[in-house]
Each structure stands twice: as structure tokens, then as C-alpha cells.
Design an enzyme around this catalytic site. Structure first.
Site, PDB file in Angstrom:
ATOM      1  N   HIS A  12      30.834 -51.488  18.977  1.00  0.00           N
ATOM      2  CA  HIS A  12      30.881 -52.531  17.961  1.00  0.00           C
ATOM      3  C   HIS A  12      31.635 -52.014  16.741  1.00  0.00           C
ATOM      4  CE1 HIS A  12      29.823 -56.158  15.938  1.00  0.00           C
ATOM      5  NE2 HIS A  12      28.857 -55.673  15.190  1.00  0.00           N
ATOM      6  N   CYS A  30      34.765 -58.404  17.012  1.00  0.00           N
ATOM      7  CA  CYS A  30      34.509 -57.630  15.791  1.00  0.00           C
ATOM      8  C   CYS A  30      35.748 -56.876  15.331  1.00  0.00           C
ATOM      9  CB  CYS A  30      33.354 -56.657  16.004  1.00  0.00           C
ATOM     10  SG  CYS A  30      33.524 -55.602  17.459  1.00  0.00           S
TER      11      CYS A  30
END
Length: 408
Positions: A249, A44
Site C-alpha cells: 500500500h 493508492c
């Protein structure tokens, strides 16, 4: 290439970690079909910045409506995104491209064998990257781009960026998450480990932060949890696009309203003051007043500085408090604030983090209120994304179209 792998992985990564990082750049079939899909946890920190610069190209370079973009527009935007990131990372007149022309999406990922599949070339910094982008749809496409960014920056330059306080690799070989330096490299072109503005001195050791206003910004849950403080260079980027960090994340938030990212007089004042309030205590030494005023392009004559020091530090304590500084040089700045609304869109590349596994943009309308109350504290916001956004807009509330999006 061995030094490259040592910098990125340190030691051979766990097979599951390498598999998660071994994916191509592919778009979701849902919604407007312009969102990049993340196949597993880890990459990510590359995908969200690429998505950010892709959105920048479509909305603010091409000035297109997202409802009207074509497949050709999206392909061109991906090439522009690659170019933007590589260009900002370049420490010389050339780009170093690491391509894998034989890679396919279906082949198995193998760390011991993957380097033998790559080809390295050097091209001028303004080269057309269309063909390179086409080769990044295979199994090693994301790693091709990552390796290209690192080599374009230069391994020795990145080691200088990291400074003496950072140890370990850019990606954790056991757990698969990247460090802040890799994300900063993607966002700003420099692999510095911190998110504050400028540089700070720690007992004679210089800690490097973000040197100038970024094109794409960054906000993080870690600030709401009081583990760090993001500087104005990332909080107030040139375009209303922010990569959002949770504890595990990285996602993306953006608005189509360019006024959202504009710095207010209050933000300019705080950014200048914070350059010299290195520990975030809310005050600066009186000796730093001329530097702050110079940063704000204000009067710095000796007589004026002497007068203002006496005025702002009547007790001769040797410090100037930020509220006193603000009231003196920016009187009534908070009274000029008005309630405003603007559209927001959120992207999360993980299918499992989206409704029905559909990787697509989630829209909403934000309202920033003038009055603040204790229920609006970032640390006690009812959901994670609101906690993150209140580190920039303390009085923000959002009405999402289809439920609160996940930043995990």
C-alpha cells in the site's frame, strides 16, 4: 489507445482489479474534508501523490492553515495537484488530456467498453485544468487522469524511462498493484524503475534512478527490510512531504515545518558520495574523489587531489572509506546535531485502515534524538510506520494523538 492499455495493463485486467481502479476523485466527509478516499486496493499509487501535491499547494504555495481551508481552496488545490504532476511529466509544450465527460460515480465499470467513453485533447502545458478536474469525479475519473499523465509523458518516452531491465505493465492485471515506475512517474515525472540517485552501471547496462531533488519525497518499508536504498533526492525533497510505501500500500506523511526537509551537511556529503558508491559498500575508488568534490563544489586542483588521495588512502588500497571522507571534509558534523521536535500528519485513503472508517489526517509530534541506541534500529521498530521513518531519521520517536496510524 491500444498501446496505452498495453503499457498500463498488458492484458485485459481481472474484472475485480479494473473495478478497484475505476473510481473518481472524491473527498472524505470526515475531519477537514480534504483527504481523498480510496475505494479499493490498487490506485493508492495515484491517489497518494495527488494528495501530496494537494497538500503542497495548500500549505506551501498558498501558505494556508489546514484548519481554515474552504471547499473552494480544496478544489483549487486539486486542480493545482493535477497540473503539477502533468507538468513534470510533460515531454513537450503540451498536455494530453483524456476526459470522460459522461462518466458518473454510479455506473458499472467495464474494461471492454471504457475506452469508447474517453475523449482525447491537446492543450498548452500551462492551461487551466479546472473543467478537466470536474470531470474526474465520475467512475473513470482516476483512469482519466492516469491515462492523461501517461500520454503527456509519451509512451515511447516511458519505455525509455523503464529501460531494458523492466518487463510487464505498469499495473499488474491480475493482482492490481502498480510497480515503482508508475509511482515514480507520479512523483517525479519520469517512469524510472529505481529509487536511488542518478544512474548506475550494471555490466554496461545503465540503470536509471532519480535525477534530481524531488518536490515530494518517498520512503519505503522495503528499505527497512534491506531490499533497496532510497536516495537523498527522494529522502530529502524540496517540501516536507513524503509518500510512504509498505509492502502492499501507499500512504502519505507530511509536516508543516519546512526545516524538516532541509538537507544537512551530512546528507549533502552522503548524497555526493553515494553517486559513486554505486553498490552501497561504504567506499569509492580513489579515482572518483575529484568527481565527488566537484559535485560538492569543493576544490579539485590536481595537486590538492593528489595530496588528499594520499591522505585518505595511506595504504594505497585504491579506495576511500566514507567515515574517513566525512572526517576529512566535514569534521565534527555529527556533533552539531541537536534534539528537535516537529509536527507530523499521516494520510491513508482506505477506510478500513482508519479508526472507525474515518478517512482523515492523523496528527502527532515527532522527536529526533541526538543519541542512537540499538532499540532504535529500523528493522526492529515496534510498528511499521516507525520502521519506515527510521530509514530517514534513525533516532525518531513519535507520539500520535490517537493511536499509531496504519501504512497498510
Amino acid at each position: 489507445m491500444n498501446r496505452l492499455c498495453e503499457l498500463i495493463w498488458d492484458v485485459p485486467p481481472e474484472p475485480s482489479v479494473f473495478t478497484r481502479w475505476s473510481q473518481g476523485f472524491t473527498f472524505s466527509e470526515h475531519g477537514r474534508k480534504l483527504t481523498l478516499v480510496q475505494e479499493g486496493g490498487g490506485p493508492c499509487s495515484v491517489l497518494a501523490p495527488v494528495q501530496a501535491f494537494l497538500i503542497k499547494h495548500l500549505l506551501f504555495d498558498r501558505k494556508l492553515e489546514l484548519t481554515e481551508v474552504t471547499e473552494e481552496d480544496i478544489s483549487a488545490a486539486l486542480a493545482s495537484s493535477f497540473s503539477s504532476i502533468l507538468h513534470s511529466a510533460a515531454s513537450g509544450p503540451n498536455l494530453t488530456l483524456v476526459s470522460c465527460p459522461t462518466s458518473t460515480p454510479d455506473e458499472a465499470a467495464s474494461y471492454p467498453d471504457h475506452l469508447s467513453k474517453f475523449q482525447t485533447s491537446t492543450v498548452p502545458v500551462n492551461s487551466d485544468l479546472t473543467e478537466f478536474v470536474k470531470q474526474c469525479g465520475g467512475r473513470y475519473g482516476l483512469l482519466s487522469f492516469l491515462y492523461s499523465v501517461v500520454l503527456t509523458r509519451g509512451i515511447d518516452v516511458i519505455l525509455t524511462d523503464l529501460g531494458p531491465m523492466v518487463e510487464g505493465s505498469l499495473i499488474h492485471s491480475k493482482f492490481g498493484h502498480s510497480n515503482q515506475s508508475l509511482l515514480n512517474l507520479m512523483l517525479t515525472g519520469a517512469a524510472v524503475p529505481n529509487v536511488f540517485d542518478g544512474a548506475r552501471d550494471l555490466g554496461g547496462i545503465e540503470l536509471a534512478g532519480i535525477k534530481e531533488q524531488s518536490e515530494v519525497g518517498y520512503l519505503t518499508l522495503l528499505e527497512a527490510l534491506r531490499f533497496c536504498q532510497v536516495g537523498e533526492n527522494l529522502k530529502c525533497p524540496k517540501f516536507p512531504i513524503w509518500v510512504l510505501g509498505s509492502e502492499s500500500h501507499t500512504t502519505l506523511l507530511f509536516s508543516t515545518d519546512t526545516a524538516v526537509s532541509a538537507r544537512s551537511p551530512l546528507q549533502n556529503a552522503k548524497a555526493a558520495f553515494d553517486q559513486f558508491d554505486v553498490e552501497g559498500n561504504g567506499f569509492i575508488p580513489t579515482t572518483d574523489l575529484p568527481k565527488v568534490l566537484e559535485h560538492l563544489q569543493m576544490v579539485t586542483d590536481d595537486d590538492y587531489i593528489s595530496f588528499m588521495r594520499d591522505r585518505l588512502d595511506p595504504d594505497s588500497s585504491g579506495i576511500i572509506l566514507f567515515p574517513a571522507f566525512l572526517e576529512e571534509f566535514f569534521p565534527g558534523v555529527n556533533q552539531d546535531m541537536q534534539e528537535r521536535q516537529f509536527p507530523l500528519f499521516h494520510y491513508n485513503g482506505l477506510a478500513q485502515s482508519n479508526i472507525e472508517g474515518r478517512v482523515e489526517l492523523r496528527g502527532g509530534v515527532a522527536t529526533v534524538y541526538v543519541e542512537y541506541n540499538s532499540l532504535m534500529d529500523a528493522g526492529t521498530a515496534p510498528n511499521s510506520i516507525l520502521r519506515v521513518l527510521r530509514t530517514k531519521w534513525p533516532t525518531i520517536e513519535i507520539q500520535w494523538e490517537s493511536g499509531v496510524p496504519s501504512i497498510d
